[in-house]
Structure formats: structure tokens, C-alpha cells
Motif scaffolding. Structure first.
Motif, PDB file in Angstrom:
ATOM      1  N   ALA A   1      -8.056   8.143   1.720  1.00  0.00           N
ATOM      2  CA  ALA A   1      -7.315   8.491   0.496  1.00  0.00           C
ATOM      3  C   ALA A   1      -7.382   7.344  -0.498  1.00  0.00           C
ATOM      4  O   ALA A   1      -6.381   6.917  -1.067  1.00  0.00           O
ATOM      5  CB  ALA A   1      -5.878   8.853   0.830  1.00  0.00           C
ATOM      6  N   GLY A   2      -8.590   6.818  -0.703  1.00  0.00           N
ATOM      7  CA  GLY A   2      -8.827   5.937  -1.838  1.00  0.00           C
ATOM      8  C   GLY A   2      -8.961   6.836  -3.067  1.00  0.00           C
ATOM      9  O   GLY A   2      -8.739   8.058  -2.980  1.00  0.00           O
TER      10      GLY A   2
ATOM     11  N   GLU B   1      -5.656   9.338   6.053  1.00  0.00           N
ATOM     12  CA  GLU B   1      -5.744   7.964   5.532  1.00  0.00           C
ATOM     13  C   GLU B   1      -5.024   7.057   6.525  1.00  0.00           C
ATOM     14  O   GLU B   1      -3.874   7.319   6.895  1.00  0.00           O
ATOM     15  CB  GLU B   1      -5.089   7.906   4.143  1.00  0.00           C
ATOM     16  N   GLU B   2      -5.704   5.990   6.914  1.00  0.00           N
ATOM     17  CA  GLU B   2      -5.101   5.168   7.978  1.00  0.00           C
ATOM     18  C   GLU B   2      -3.961   4.280   7.481  1.00  0.00           C
ATOM     19  O   GLU B   2      -3.093   3.907   8.250  1.00  0.00           O
ATOM     20  CB  GLU B   2      -6.166   4.333   8.694  1.00  0.00           C
ATOM     21  N   THR B   3      -3.939   3.929   6.203  1.00  0.00           N
ATOM     22  CA  THR B   3      -2.835   3.100   5.708  1.00  0.00           C
ATOM     23  C   THR B   3      -1.653   3.998   5.316  1.00  0.00           C
ATOM     24  O   THR B   3      -1.749   5.223   5.373  1.00  0.00           O
ATOM     25  CB  THR B   3      -3.269   2.289   4.469  1.00  0.00           C
ATOM     26  N   ASP B   4      -0.582   3.331   4.841  1.00  0.00           N
ATOM     27  CA  ASP B   4       0.554   4.134   4.374  1.00  0.00           C
ATOM     28  C   ASP B   4       0.403   4.523   2.904  1.00  0.00           C
ATOM     29  O   ASP B   4       1.293   5.119   2.310  1.00  0.00           O
ATOM     30  CB  ASP B   4       1.879   3.378   4.598  1.00  0.00           C
ATOM     31  N   GLY B   5      -0.736   4.164   2.307  1.00  0.00           N
ATOM     32  CA  GLY B   5      -1.026   4.580   0.936  1.00  0.00           C
ATOM     33  C   GLY B   5      -0.471   3.646  -0.126  1.00  0.00           C
ATOM     34  O   GLY B   5      -0.686   3.872  -1.319  1.00  0.00           O
ATOM     35  N   VAL B   6       0.221   2.601   0.277  1.00  0.00           N
ATOM     36  CA  VAL B   6       0.774   1.675  -0.725  1.00  0.00           C
ATOM     37  C   VAL B   6      -0.349   0.758  -1.213  1.00  0.00           C
ATOM     38  O   VAL B   6      -1.045   0.139  -0.406  1.00  0.00           O
ATOM     39  CB  VAL B   6       1.928   0.838  -0.126  1.00  0.00           C
ATOM     40  N   ILE B   7      -0.540   0.710  -2.526  1.00  0.00           N
ATOM     41  CA  ILE B   7      -1.582  -0.153  -3.096  1.00  0.00           C
ATOM     42  C   ILE B   7      -0.886  -1.437  -3.545  1.00  0.00           C
ATOM     43  O   ILE B   7      -0.110  -1.420  -4.503  1.00  0.00           O
ATOM     44  CB  ILE B   7      -2.262   0.501  -4.317  1.00  0.00           C
ATOM     45  N   ASP B   8      -1.137  -2.525  -2.844  1.00  0.00           N
ATOM     46  CA  ASP B   8      -0.407  -3.750  -3.180  1.00  0.00           C
ATOM     47  C   ASP B   8      -1.313  -4.848  -3.726  1.00  0.00           C
ATOM     48  O   ASP B   8      -0.876  -5.980  -3.921  1.00  0.00           O
ATOM     49  CB  ASP B   8       0.371  -4.258  -1.947  1.00  0.00           C
ATOM     50  N   HIS B   9      -2.569  -4.493  -3.957  1.00  0.00           N
ATOM     51  CA  HIS B   9      -3.480  -5.503  -4.523  1.00  0.00           C
ATOM     52  C   HIS B   9      -4.472  -4.785  -5.438  1.00  0.00           C
ATOM     53  O   HIS B   9      -5.008  -3.731  -5.067  1.00  0.00           O
ATOM     54  CB  HIS B   9      -4.219  -6.245  -3.404  1.00  0.00           C
ATOM     55  N   PRO B  10      -4.721  -5.334  -6.636  1.00  0.00           N
ATOM     56  CA  PRO B  10      -5.551  -4.593  -7.603  1.00  0.00           C
ATOM     57  C   PRO B  10      -7.042  -4.677  -7.322  1.00  0.00           C
ATOM     58  O   PRO B  10      -7.547  -5.728  -6.941  1.00  0.00           O
ATOM     59  CB  PRO B  10      -5.232  -5.298  -8.927  1.00  0.00           C
ATOM     60  N   ARG B  11      -7.736  -3.544  -7.533  1.00  0.00           N
ATOM     61  CA  ARG B  11      -9.203  -3.550  -7.538  1.00  0.00           C
ATOM     62  C   ARG B  11      -9.635  -2.972  -8.883  1.00  0.00           C
ATOM     63  O   ARG B  11      -9.469  -3.624  -9.894  1.00  0.00           O
ATOM     64  CB  ARG B  11      -9.758  -2.767  -6.349  1.00  0.00           C
TER      65      ARG B  11
ATOM     66  N   TYR C   1      -0.962  10.417   5.818  1.00  0.00           N
ATOM     67  CA  TYR C   1      -1.085   8.957   5.849  1.00  0.00           C
ATOM     68  C   TYR C   1      -0.834   8.452   7.269  1.00  0.00           C
ATOM     69  O   TYR C   1      -0.338   9.181   8.113  1.00  0.00           O
ATOM     70  CB  TYR C   1      -0.107   8.319   4.848  1.00  0.00           C
ATOM     71  N   ARG C   2      -1.200   7.223   7.499  1.00  0.00           N
ATOM     72  CA  ARG C   2      -1.117   6.595   8.829  1.00  0.00           C
ATOM     73  C   ARG C   2      -1.804   7.477   9.884  1.00  0.00           C
ATOM     74  O   ARG C   2      -1.324   7.636  11.008  1.00  0.00           O
ATOM     75  CB  ARG C   2       0.342   6.283   9.190  1.00  0.00           C
TER      76      ARG C   2
END
Ligand SMILES: Cc1cc2nc3c(=O)[nH]c(=O)nc-3n(C[C@H](O)[C@H](O)[C@H](O)COP(=O)(O)OP(=O)(O)OC[C@H]3O[C@@H](n4cnc5c(N)ncnc54)[C@H](O)[C@@H]3O)c2cc1C
Length: 538
Positions: free
Chosen positions: A14-15, A36-46, A138-139
Motif C-alpha cells: 500500500a505505497g 500492506e505489512e506496515t501500519d500505513g503511517v508515513i513518518d518520513h518523506p520521499r 494493514y499489518r
């Protein structure tokens, strides 16, 4: 017993690309599940640079206004600066009046925007979640898959409960990014140039940084100091958030040991109030997957192509993958798509991946070839002359890094097994300039139909046959041929002579993704042959 879920389309990751595909499928009423393996929180910018084509897709999905609001304030200049330091000398300045804000340009109803993934991904996520046919899990980690003739079975680990379940899908789309486990499992090679450079991104909070130096507001600042690592500042929210980029293997190898304050001071930021939020490392590659499809599995986004961020092509190219695939999956599931429709995904999108990766690589080469003269930062006549020389060169050769309408809007599918070529030559393919054309395979051009309504708003669900002038009876014959094959198509009469001239032919058939499938001044003698070609059944 292992739980099972049956779903037409399984999306892994879920990028932005996985979410965009979920939105496109949801918008079409196609059921899909995103794991999506993460919890979906985007904490760093790309990614921050959202090009005009991606904004056109966002317009279709009714999130363009949200993206504009979430990004940089509309009046914030998209200026690019080249400096020795924030408190040093200016070397060059590139203004981008066609970027940002709400007004259209002549070639698109939407302008390129700056909206970082910090905000873009949640906008796409919320839009996807709003469709009843979309499930976001998520997760949930994809572990493995088995392909059968009629389905794919994927094992998904629920990271919260530790339980595994089998998801049985007719199609699986791998949007799991550059480290794709699926690409690895299939042994698909990435060809091109790996390990181009090594970097860290430092996420910084520095409120109204421009008040603390005399160079004014800018969206991007490159620092040129002679020897030493390349550094840049990328504006995120137009208020206080920045991505501070530093190139150098020594930083990449030890991101936890990066002395953020020292590096920030070195660009002239010693007096600027700042707070360092996080540090992430990343390496640049210019590579494209050998294959985009294996049976019922498709690769999209960074799983299929990775490029150096110069030019801002990665996410934007992935959005194009999602939109190409969305309607084809819908057609395959609804059974009006022919046997070769899904094959056309690789035939059409892989050359675009290669084109965009090549353009990004060229951008980087041009930048690297601009070796600064040693005295560039000196307060002397010689230093000023060196800055003038470099500034002239930057103005001459680096517009292509920052104005990318040609790349964004000028791509075409040629050859394509599902377009009907007409033998006309392709317009020049440049990064900076888009030349409108209805040549088969190209993006159908934008023109205003009326207040706030673009020709692009006609496209999306089913095919659209634009007819200019009086429509002959054969139009009904062609419509009947589409209906006979179960392919959604509507005829759109257009009276405006300006649009007729822009569209170059009396009839233009546009696919659901907004690309021209066929054009002509007379309707075809064999309408079924045309329908079968454009639905991938020829
Ligand atoms: C510093 C930087 C700046 C950039 N700037 C730009 C820019 O301005 N414009 C632009 O167009 N591009 C830019 N890019 C590139 C852009 O960030 C990527 O192209 C984009 O994020 C790719 O999206 P994606 O959805 O394909 O992959 P990703 O964003 O990598 O998402 C993949 C997702 O899959 C998940 N995943 C992975 N494995 C599994 C698994 N086994 N099970 C479940 N989930 C899994 C991951 O957790 C992740 O959420 C930049 C990149 C960098 C590093």
C-alpha cells in the motif's frame, strides 16, 4: 484450519502505486484487497514532485483538490535555487510559473504540484477505503504464492495475530516496491545501473526558514560547494518541514551516526532554528525489470522500475502503471477483454519504464558533469566569474530536471497490440515540452468543453468515440459492434471547431485510460475488427 479469502484482485503493498491501483479499481467497482505489512503511517518523506499526468489521474479520482490543499500553499513559488550556502552566494535560479496553484495550463486541466507522500499516501488511502469494493489490510505481510491456471494463492501473515491465511485471487499485482519479494521469487532481473549513489534523507522542522536567509522562498535548493557531498533542501509543506538530502557512502553506511546539526550548519543553517525528526538512508538505481508479467501476476511501480529521483519520475511512472492496468483488469474480469489485453500491459508500460529511467539517468549524468570550479564559493572576482559560468550552464542544461511536461504528458504506446497505428510519425519526445497529438497510443489532449470541464473528463469508464461535425449512420454501426462484444463505449459528439482541430481527425476513439486507440476521418469498414483489436482479441 487456515482462513481463506477469495477476491478478484490482490494488491501487495500500500505505497502510492498500490493505493492508486486500489482507487482506480474501486472507482470501477472492481473488488480488490490490498495487503500492506506496515501500519500505513508515513513518518518520513520521499516523493514530493507530483507531475501533471498524476494530477490528471487524481482529478479523475476526485482527489485533485485534496492534493492541492495538502501540498505547498498555492502562492508558494516552485523556484529552484543553486547556492553555495544559505548565507553564501546565489549561482542560478530557475522559476517554474507553470507549477502549483489551481489554474490550468494550456495543455492540462491540472498543474504539477508539490505534495509529499506524507499527505499523498493518506489521501489515496482514504479514497480507496471509501469504496465498498476495496479492502485495505494493514499489518498483513505477503509471504509466498502459488500460481494455478485459473487463480493465484497467496499466503498472508497477519502480523497482529500471528495467523496465516490464504488469499485466492484471479490476479495479483505486485506493488511492494524496490525490494519486491515477488520479483525475487520469480527470479526477474532488474537491468540497468545499480548503486549509482548513496544518500541519507534528513527530515527537518525549520519554521519559515526563508526568514533566516536572504535568498527568498524556494521549493528546492541545491548546494554547490566545490568538493564534498552533494546536498539539497526540499520544501515539503511550505511552512516548516523540509527534506535535507546528503549524498555520501559514509553517511549511508552509518545513518545513525549522521551528525545532522553539523551538516546543516555547513549549508549555512547555523543560525536557523531547527529540529531533526528522522534520518533514513536510500541508494539510487536506474533499473527496469525484465518482465512485468508472469502468468496472473503483474509488477507495477518500484517493483518494476527504479530511477534516481532527479526529475521526480518514480512515483509518477508508477501511477501510469496503475492506470494502464486498472481498466485492463476490469475488462478481463468482466470478460470483454480479449486474451491479449493483459499482455499489452507489459508491451505498453515496460518501454515507458525504460524511457523514464533513461531520462532520469541522463539528468543525473548532466548534473554530475557540472564539476564546480574550486573557487566557486570565494568572495572574489574569480569566484564571481566561476559562479557566472556555472550559473549559465545550469540555466542552459538543467530545466529538464524541473520542467517535465514532455515526460509526464507526451508518452505514447507505440507499438501497442491494442492500438491501431495510422503510420503518422511520432512528435519529438522531449522531457520539457509536450506536443499535443491524437496519434494512436498517445494521451488524448486536453481542451475545455465548457466551464471547468475538460475533454479528459470524458474518459475513464469504457471507451469514448469523439466525433466532430455531423455524425454519419456508420457511427451507430460502430456503437453496435462495441455492444455486440459487450465492450462499454459511448459516442460523444463535439461541436467546437477548436477542439476538432486539436484532435486532428473527424473521429477519435479513446480508451478508458485516456489514450487514443484509433483515429480516422472515416469510420472503419470492418467495425468488429476495430473492436477486437482495441479489446485485445485480434
Ligand atoms: C528521496 C526520494 C525522493 C523521491 N522523490 C520523488 C518525486 O519527487 N517524484 C516521484 O515521482 N518519485 C520520487 N521518488 C520515488 C518514489 O518515492 C517511489 O517511486 C514510490 O514511492 C514508489 O511507490 P510504490 O508504491 O511502487 O513503492 P513503495 O512506496 O516502496 O511501497 C511499497 C509498499 O509495499 C510494502 N511491502 C513490501 N513488501 C511487502 C510484503 N511482503 N507484504 C506486504 N507489504 C509489503 C511496503 O511496506 C510499502 O508500503 C523519490 C524517492 C526517494 C527515495
Amino acid at each position: 484450519m487456515v482462513a481463506r479469502l477469495e477476491i478478484p484482485v490482490l494488491i501487495v503493498g500500500a505505497g502510492p502505486v498500490g493505493l492508486a491501483l486500489a482507487v482506480d479499481l474501486g472507482w470501477r467497482g472492481v473488488s480488490c484487497c490490498v495487503v500492506e505489512e506496515t501500519d500505513g503511517v508515513i513518518d518520513h518523506p520521499r516523493a514530493t514532485a507530483i507531475n501533471a499526468r498524476t494530477m490528471e489521474f487524481c482529478r479523475r479520482w476526485e482527489v485533485a483538490s485534496a492534493v492541492k490543499k495538502a501540498g505547498t500553499p498555492p502562492d508558494f513559488p516552485h523556484t529552484v535555487l543553486f547556492l553555495t550556502r544559505l548565507d553564501g552566494f546565489e549561482i542560478a535560479r530557475i522559476e517554474r510559473p507553470g507549477h502549483g496553484g489551481g489554474d490550468a495550463t494550456p495543455t492540462s486541466p491540472e498543474r504539477p504540484q508539490r505534495c509529499n507522500q506524507l499527505w499523498l499516501d493518506p489521501i489515496l488511502r482514504d479514497r480507496a477505503a471509501g469504496f465498498a469494493s476495496v479492502t485495505l489490510a494493514y499489518r498483513s505481510r505477503f509471504e509466498s504464492l502459488i500460481q494455478h491456471e485459473d487463480r493465484v494463492e497467496a499466503t498472508i501473515l497477519d502480523l497482529a495475530s500471528g495467523e496465516r491465511r490464504i488469499v485466492s485471487a484471479q490476479y495479483l499485482v505486485d506493488c511492494s516496491g524496490s525490494h519486491s519479494p515477488i520479483r525475487h521469487a520469480f527470479g526477474i532481473a532488474m537491468n540497468g545501473t545499480p548503486g549509482i549513489d548513496y544518500n541519507v534523507s534528513i527530515f527537518v522542522r525549520a519554521p519559515e526558514m526563508w526568514r533566516h536567509h536572504d535568498k527568498g522562498k524556494a521549493a528546492l535548493i541545491h548546494f554547490i560547494t566545490g568538493a564534498g557531498p552533494r546536498r539539497s533542501l526540499v520544501l515539503l509543506d511550505g511552512r516548516e518541514l523540509w527534506r535535507f538530502g546528503v549524498t555520501g557512502k559514509e553517511f549511508y553506511d552509518d545513518p545513525d551516526g549522521v551528525d545532522c546539526a553539523r551538516l546543516f550548519d555547513e549549508i549555512g543553517g547555523a543560525a536557523i532554528p531547527r529540529q531533526f525528526l528522522s534520518v533514513r538512508r536510500w541508494s539510487a538505481r536506474d533499473v527496469v525489470a525484465d518482465r512485468y508479467r508472469v502468468g496472473r501476476v503483474f509488477l507495477a511501480g518500484d517493483a518494476a522500475h527504479i530511477n534516481h529521483p532527479d526529475g521526480g519520475f518514480g512515483l509518477n511512472t508508477g501511477m501510469g502503471d496503475a492506470v494502464d492496468l486498472g481498466w485492463k483488469l476490469e475488462a478481463a474480469l468482466a470478460r470483454w477483454g480479449g486474451a491479449s489485453l493483459l499482455d499489452s500491459y507489459e508491451t505498453e508500460r515496460r518501454p515507458i519504464g525504460m524511457r523514464n529511467v533513461r531520462q532520469a539517468a541522463e539528468n543525473l549524468q548532466i548534473k554530475k558533469a557540472r564539476e564546480p570550479e574550486p573557487g566557486i564559493a570565494e568572495a572574489s572576482e574569480a569566484g564571481a566569474a566561476a559562479r557566472r559560468r556555472l550559473g549559465d550552464r545550469i540555466r542552459r542544461d538543467s530545466l529538464r530536471n524541473y520542467v517535465t511536461d514532455g515526460t509526464a504528458l507526451g508518452y505514447g504506446y507505440d507499438p501497442s497490440p491494442i492500438c491501431w497505428p495510422d503510420g503518422t510519425p511520432a512528435p519529438p519526445d522531449t522531457i520539457t515540452q509536450y506536443v499535443p497529438t491524437t496519434r494512436p497510443g498517445s494521451r488524448a489532449p486536453h481542451a475545455w468543453l465548457g466551464e471547468g470541464r475538460s475533454t479528459l473528463d470524458l474518459f475513464g469508464k469504457g471507451f469514448a468515440l469523439l466525433g466532430f461535425g455531423d455524425l454519419p449512420p456508420e457511427t451507430a454501426t460502430l456503437a453496435a459492434a462495441f455492444a455486440h462484444r459487450g465492450v462499454p463505449m459511448r459516442v460523444v459528439p463535439v461541436a467546437d471547431p477548436v477542439i476538432a482541430s486539436l484532435y486532428e481527425r473527424r473521429f477519435v476513439l479513446v480508451r478508458p485510460d485516456g489514450h487514443v486507440a484509433w483515429r480516422g476521418d472515416a469510420l472503419p469498414d470492418d467495425p468488429i475488427a476495430l473492436v477486437d483489436r482495441v479489446r485485445g482479441a485480434a
